[in-house]
Design an enzyme around this catalytic site. Structure first.
Site, PDB file in Angstrom:
ATOM      1  N   ASP A 149       0.880  -1.311  -0.235  1.00  0.00           N
ATOM      2  CA  ASP A 149       0.076  -0.115  -0.228  1.00  0.00           C
ATOM      3  C   ASP A 149       0.927   1.092  -0.072  1.00  0.00           C
ATOM      4  O   ASP A 149       2.155   1.201   0.243  1.00  0.00           O
ATOM      5  CB  ASP A 149      -0.671  -0.057   1.172  1.00  0.00           C
ATOM      6  CG  ASP A 149      -1.802   1.283   1.346  1.00  0.00           C
ATOM      7  OD1 ASP A 149      -2.410   1.525   0.475  1.00  0.00           O
ATOM      8  OD2 ASP A 149      -1.696   1.884   2.650  1.00  0.00           O
ATOM      9  N   ASP A 179      -0.271   5.068   0.971  1.00  0.00           N
ATOM     10  CA  ASP A 179      -0.468   6.286   2.059  1.00  0.00           C
ATOM     11  C   ASP A 179      -0.565   5.496   3.192  1.00  0.00           C
ATOM     12  O   ASP A 179      -1.362   4.421   3.444  1.00  0.00           O
ATOM     13  CB  ASP A 179      -1.718   7.010   1.571  1.00  0.00           C
ATOM     14  CG  ASP A 179      -1.696   7.732   0.504  1.00  0.00           C
ATOM     15  OD1 ASP A 179      -0.713   8.453   0.298  1.00  0.00           O
ATOM     16  OD2 ASP A 179      -2.513   7.690  -0.501  1.00  0.00           O
ATOM     17  N   GLU A 186      11.508   9.971  26.451  1.00  0.00           N
ATOM     18  CA  GLU A 186      12.148   9.723  27.880  1.00  0.00           C
ATOM     19  C   GLU A 186      13.241   9.043  27.486  1.00  0.00           C
ATOM     20  O   GLU A 186      13.681   8.052  27.383  1.00  0.00           O
ATOM     21  CB  GLU A 186      11.178   8.819  28.659  1.00  0.00           C
ATOM     22  CG  GLU A 186       9.810   9.315  28.709  1.00  0.00           C
ATOM     23  CD  GLU A 186       8.913   8.111  29.652  1.00  0.00           C
ATOM     24  OE1 GLU A 186       9.804   7.181  30.215  1.00  0.00           O
ATOM     25  OE2 GLU A 186       7.924   8.333  29.892  1.00  0.00           O
TER      26      GLU A 186
END
Length: 381
Positions: A17, A19, A312
């Site tokens: 695919d 997008d 983090e």
């Protein structure tokens, strides 16, 4: 890098695919719709994205018209916004791992097809901004070339036909539920790479669900393995982030017993959308203290059930005091693993300590150690 999983099924070709799978289209779509809906007195809600991902343009337009009660038809909406999207296609970036995957498969002469619900002209325009993509695909099929778009299997069956491969020999890589449904209906093997956060649990029909293309292991499907992993790490083009520490020894640090230093995500929406949730490593420059090895998580921290994506970094050094407010600059040079759920705190801590050992070891390799002298880090010390 060794893989414990046995071979799943021999694939002769890969059908991708576009997008949300290869291109980071979601941000452009949101930006265009946010600006467009203002003239109707409406405000784009990002949560609506789940209703349009993987749909045909007409289906997506119809959903928007209905949800926002717009005084226009779906076709009128498409006519109005198509030029706005066309002006932005040049700005769409490849998702992490997309260029790497295309180059890898192409270099090993693995046949590839591109099958998208978007019109073929739109597909070709989008990929024209990415060097080497168009010539890498033997087949390119748009949603306007078949009678029914995904979740109908027609587009994938047509791809197999044009590639002259039986459907059972095709590996589909998709980011949306309609795409996964279409791939399985075509009796193909399907790897899902969900483009929307916290959606992995919905992809139960996929043969495998991965966090990003960085985590794809082609050898599981009988395809040539990547050769770019270095001692359980994947080298990346360096990327940079910095700002004042908003938490030093915060909630997570106290529980885990490690000095994580949350950075503010203000102004980082683009960066956070471009990099998948996972564990990375590199170098950290902390104002007035020096430069340190660093391992870092980006994501939602499933154990603590964060609602927002966080950054983090864990500075691999013993600190006896907090460093709230200090300027911290990071150069990220590699990737270790995707974000994962852990059943217990003990298992989470054990994995984090394993990540630390990996980062500490590989950052001594010349491949990574050279970035310790990056001027971006020096300017904060």
């Amino acid at each position: 890098m060794s893989v414990a999983n046995p071979l799943k099924k021999l694939a002769k070709c890969v059908v991708l695919d576009l997008d949300g799978t290869l291109l980071n289209t979601d941000g452009i779509v949101s930006d265009v719709l946010r600006g467009f809906l203002v003239k109707y007195g409406k405000q784009w809600d990002g949560r609506e994205a789940k209703k349009i991902v993987g749909k045909t343009p007409l289906e997506a337009a119809a959903a928007i018209v209905e949800d926002y009660e717009l005084a226009c038809t779906a076709n009128e909406l498409i006519s109005d916004i198509t030029p706005l999207f066309s002006n932005q296609w040049c700005n769409i970036k490849a998702l992490p791992g997309a260029n790497r995957l295309i180059k890898h498969l192409s270099s090993h002469k693995v046949p590839m097809a591109l099958a998208s619900n978007s019109p073929k002209e739109s597909i070709e325009t989008k990929i024209s901004f990415h060097h080497g993509w168009k010539e890498s695909f033997s087949v390119i099929i748009g949603g306007d070339e078949v009678r029914a778009g995904k979740p109908s299997p027609e587009i994938f069956l047509e791809a197999a036909k044009r590639l002259n491969v039986e459907p059972s020999g095709c590996l589909v890589i998709e980011d949306s539920l309609p795409g996964v449904t279409a791939g399985k209906a075509a009796e193909m093997e399907v790897v899902a790479v969900p483009s929307l956060p916290k959606q992995s649990h919905l992809f139960t029909t996929a043969d495998e669900v991965i966090n990003s293309l960085l985590d794809l292991r082609p050898e599981k499907w009988g395809l040539p393995p990547f050769q770019d992993w270095v001692e359980d790490t994947l080298p990346l083009e360096p990327w940079y982030i910095g700002g004042p520490v908003i938490k030093g020894f915060g909630r997570g640090s106290k529980v885990l017993g490690i000095p994580t230093a949350n950075l503010s995500t203000d102004g980082c929406s683009t960066l956070l959308s471009e990099h998948p949730a996972g564990v990375y490593f590199g170098w950290a420059g902390l104002a007035s203290r020096g430069i340190f090895k660093m391992v870092m998580s980006i994501g939602w921290n499933p154990y603590f059930n964060n609602t927002e994506k966080t950054i983090e970094p864990w500075l691999l050094h013993d600190f006896n005091e907090d460093f709230y407010g200090e300027e911290l600059r990071l150069v990220i040079v590699g990737y270790i693993r995707p974000e994962a759920n852990f059943p217990t705190l003990e298992s989470l801590i054990a994995k984090i300590q394993e990540d630390r050992k990996i980062a500490e070891r590989v950052l001594d390799l010349p491949l990574y150690s050279k970035y310790k002298d990056d001027l971006y880090l020096r300017s904060s010390v």
